[in-house]
Design an enzyme around this catalytic site. Structure first.
Site, PDB file in Angstrom:
ATOM      1  N   ASP A  13       0.912  -1.197   0.012  1.00 19.11           N
ATOM      2  CA  ASP A  13      -0.100  -0.029   0.039  1.00 19.11           C
ATOM      3  C   ASP A  13       0.850   1.302   0.123  1.00 19.11           C
ATOM      4  O   ASP A  13       2.023   1.387   0.607  1.00 19.11           O
ATOM      5  CB  ASP A  13      -0.837   0.115   1.200  1.00 19.11           C
ATOM      6  N   GLU A  59       1.415   0.312  -5.019  1.00 25.72           N
ATOM      7  CA  GLU A  59       1.087   1.376  -5.496  1.00 25.72           C
ATOM      8  C   GLU A  59       2.013   2.405  -5.576  1.00 25.72           C
ATOM      9  O   GLU A  59       2.667   2.792  -4.594  1.00 25.72           O
ATOM     10  CB  GLU A  59      -0.335   1.987  -4.419  1.00 25.72           C
TER      11      GLU A  59
END
Ligand code: CA
Length: 650
Positions: A331, A362
């Protein structure tokens, strides 16, 4: 900059206090040792409890400094099954904290637990192996609770929304015995990897509360312990561990590799176990001393500091070793630094073999972060500095196909919903943006996670409704929208790079237009298994695309040279693009040496010229299974409106 920041950033601090010992609690028949890294503490005490919640401490033990900032308590007793926490005194302030290195905990993760982990292994765990790698990676993102919460899932009530539901291998819609749901449904769909949204212990759901409480779980409390609300007994620290292992074992046995969503970039609150143990060390600060907030969650991990990096690296290796995780989805990877991501990649490769564990994240942050100066972050700017086996979510393809996702871009379309077809952008999408110049650029498609939707932002279906249906009927399965959905999926599945989809994208999953459903009720988030069967044709279309992709080495190629397989044919008409793909391979057998792809977002049929020779139609807008008994074509082909045609030549 504050003095504390400068000190924690300094080489002097690292040289003096970097500690390579194994930290945490280690109970065994020979005795138990507790080790905590707290270099700024003046005193540390260990408190022991019989239960994970409620009741006072039964014992207090002063910890002894053991060098390099470490505090130790050792005893000959086997404290397996005891719960514990620490009192840490820093600058005269006494703080109570659970152990940031805890591997087990009580209710809501407020107390840690000393546990002999071998007792949590389900039968046969020592023989647990991931299934063999398939020629292509297709990742399916699920949330433990929303996956099986729907009563129509056919999962027994006591297991709905729990890890145990992932062990139910043959459920059907309302137990009708005909329509597979959950694991059985995923098997049929043909995805290769299941990505679990956070399964570490998070803070936003009361583990002792009602069964409908819901959150995505991007709010870590204990990084190395499973979430309790997914277990059948969150009060007994062993149970959540055993049940997650059982779920992973069942997923492996059913042919899926398992990827864990990890959220090391921030803690639920700044006031975390890490913060209480070494105030400010693990957190970036702005020059005025306030917490950096690139995560938009109130704090950012200082991954560039050596003990924070060690914490994250050790945690990843622990989940891979103890829980047999096959990959990690980071994340907000753009908040972590390139050096750490490289260290993780290389450590996983050394232990399990090159590229065996998937690693991607990400490549962005929510906002600017205050990393130590000179830190190279693993956002888009760092992708070309990362290992070729460290990947990133490709927002460039996502946005090109269906339009952007920011809150104020609701009505902005992409290729399939009215934005027109940009040939150069499409070629970049197909190449996974390898060697591209611009917003997204990687060295090879091994770095590209190609996708149209994830848990974040509108579902693909909702974005199509918002851009194409003025009346905003999210539940209605409109034919024009379904056609756009098929086209979007077909474009995605002809892009090099690894493939990813949000669970339910293949049955037009809707969240009723809610863009960010992190705190929405489980009723909004839940997978609607009735809709999956109502919309069976779209599911079949995805299923065919996945199966066809396994037979197309030209699109599976993850090397830096893969881009040279893709050449643009001439563009005969506006909003129509044709591509040649070299489909030859030494590794994967395929009946077709060459592929010819035709994409159209026109509202009318367009006649295209096929290249010389006979071509077999493998997929079109009506069926993605034509390759099973392909019909020959030569000369010209009438490409219908809003559609793709995939041809192969032997
Ligand atoms: Ca929790």
């Amino acid at each position: 900059m504050t003095n504390t920041q400068q000190y924690f950033n300094s080489e002097e601090f690292e040289n003096k206090f970097h500690c390579s010992a194994s930290l945490g609690a280690f109970p065994s028949a020979a005795g138990t040792v507790f080790r905590l890294w707290a270099p700024t503490a003046e005193a540390v005490a260990l408190r022991l409890y019989r239960s994970g919640d409620g009741g006072g401490a039964e014992e207090f033990h002063a910890m002894a400094p053991a060098g390099r900032g470490m505090w130790v308590y050792e005893t000959r007793r086997n404290l397996d099954g005891f719960y514990y926490d620490y009192e840490v005194e820093v600058d005269g302030v006494l703080r109570v904290t659970a152990d940031p290195y805890a591997k087990a905990c009580g209710l809501n993760g407020q107390r840690s637990m000393a546990l002999d982990l071998s007792r949590t292994n389900p039968p046969g765990w020592e023989f647990d192996q991931p299934p063999m790698q398939k020629p292509e990676t297709v990742i399916y993102e699920i949330h433990v609770k929303d996956f099986s919460w729907d009563p129509a899932s056919g999962v027994p009530d006591k297991y709905r929304g729990k890890f145990k539901a992932l062990c139910q291998t043959d459920t059907t819609l309302n137990n009708d015995g005909k329509h597979p749901t959950c694991l059985a449904y995923m098997r049929e769909l043909g995805v290769t990897h299941v990505q679990l949204m956070p399964v570490f212990d998070y803070g936003s759901v009361d583990e002792g509360g009602g069964t409908d409480a819901f959150n995505w779980g991007y709010d870590p409390v204990n990084y190395n312990v499973p979430e309790g609300s997914y277990s059948t007994d969150p009060r007994n620290g062993e149970v959540r561990i055993r049940e997650l292992k059982e779920a992973i074992q069942a997923l492996h046995q059913n042919g899926f590799r398992v990827i864990m969503d990890v959220v090391y970039n921030h803690t639920y609150r700044l006031d975390s176990w890490l913060w209480r143990t070494v105030p400010w060390y693990y957190s970036r600060q702005r020059p005025d001393g306030s917490p950096s907030n690139g995560s938009a969650c109130g704090n950012d991990a200082a991954s560039e500091r050596s003990m924070c990096a060690k914490y994250i690296l050790d945690s990843v290796l622990y989940w891979a070793e103890e829980y047999h995780m096959d990959g990690f989805r980071f994340d907000l990877m753009g908040l972590l630094d390139v050096k750490l991501m490289e260290d993780i990649r290389h450590a996983l490769d050394r232990r399990w073999g090159r590229g065996e564990k998937l690693l991607y994240g990400e490549p962005w942050a929510a906002a600017r972060t205050a990393a130590r100066s000179g830190t190279l972050l693993a956002g888009k700017e760092g992708l070309r500095r990362l290992d070729r086996e460290t990947g990133a979510f490709c927002d460039a393809t996502r946005d090109a196909v269906k339009g952007p996702v920011a809150a104020d871009q609701e009505a902005v379309p992409g290729f399939v919903n009215g934005g027109g077809l940009d040939a150069q952008a499409l070629v970049n999408c197909v190449r996974g943006w390898a060697g591209a110049k611009g917003a997204f650029s990687v060295k090879a498609p091994s770095q590209t996670i190609t996708y149209l939707s994830s848990h974040d932002d509108w579902t693909l279906w909702d974005k199509l409704v918002l851009t194409m249906d003025l009346r905003r009927h999210f539940d209605r399965l409109d034919r024009t929208l379904l056609r756009a959905n098929r086209l979007a999926a077909a474009i995605c599945f002809t892009c090099q790079g690894r493939l990813f989809l949000l669970s339910g994208e293949e049955f037009a999953r809707t969240k009723q237009g809610i863009r960010d459903s992190v705190c929405s009720p489980v009723q909004v988030n839940r997978l609607d298994w009735g809709r999956a069967w109502e919309n069976r044709e779209l599911v079949d279309y995805y299923r065919g695309l996945i199966a066809l992709r396994m037979r197309l080495p030209g699109l599976q190629d993850k090397s830096a040279q893969a881009r040279t397989r893709v050449t643009e044919a001439r563009e005969p008409y506006r909003d129509c693009v044709t591509l040649h793909i070299d489909n030859q391979s030494l590794k994967t057998e395929s009946p077709w040496r060459r592929l010819f792809l035709a994409y159209s977002v026109r509202q009318d049929t367009v006649e295209i010229s096929l290249p010389e020779g006979t071509w077999e139609l493998l997929a079109d807008a009506d069926s993605s299974f034509r390759w099973k008994s392909p019909e020959p074509h030569s000369g010209t082909y009438a490409l219908p409106h809003m559609s793709i045609a995939i041809f192969g030549q032997r």
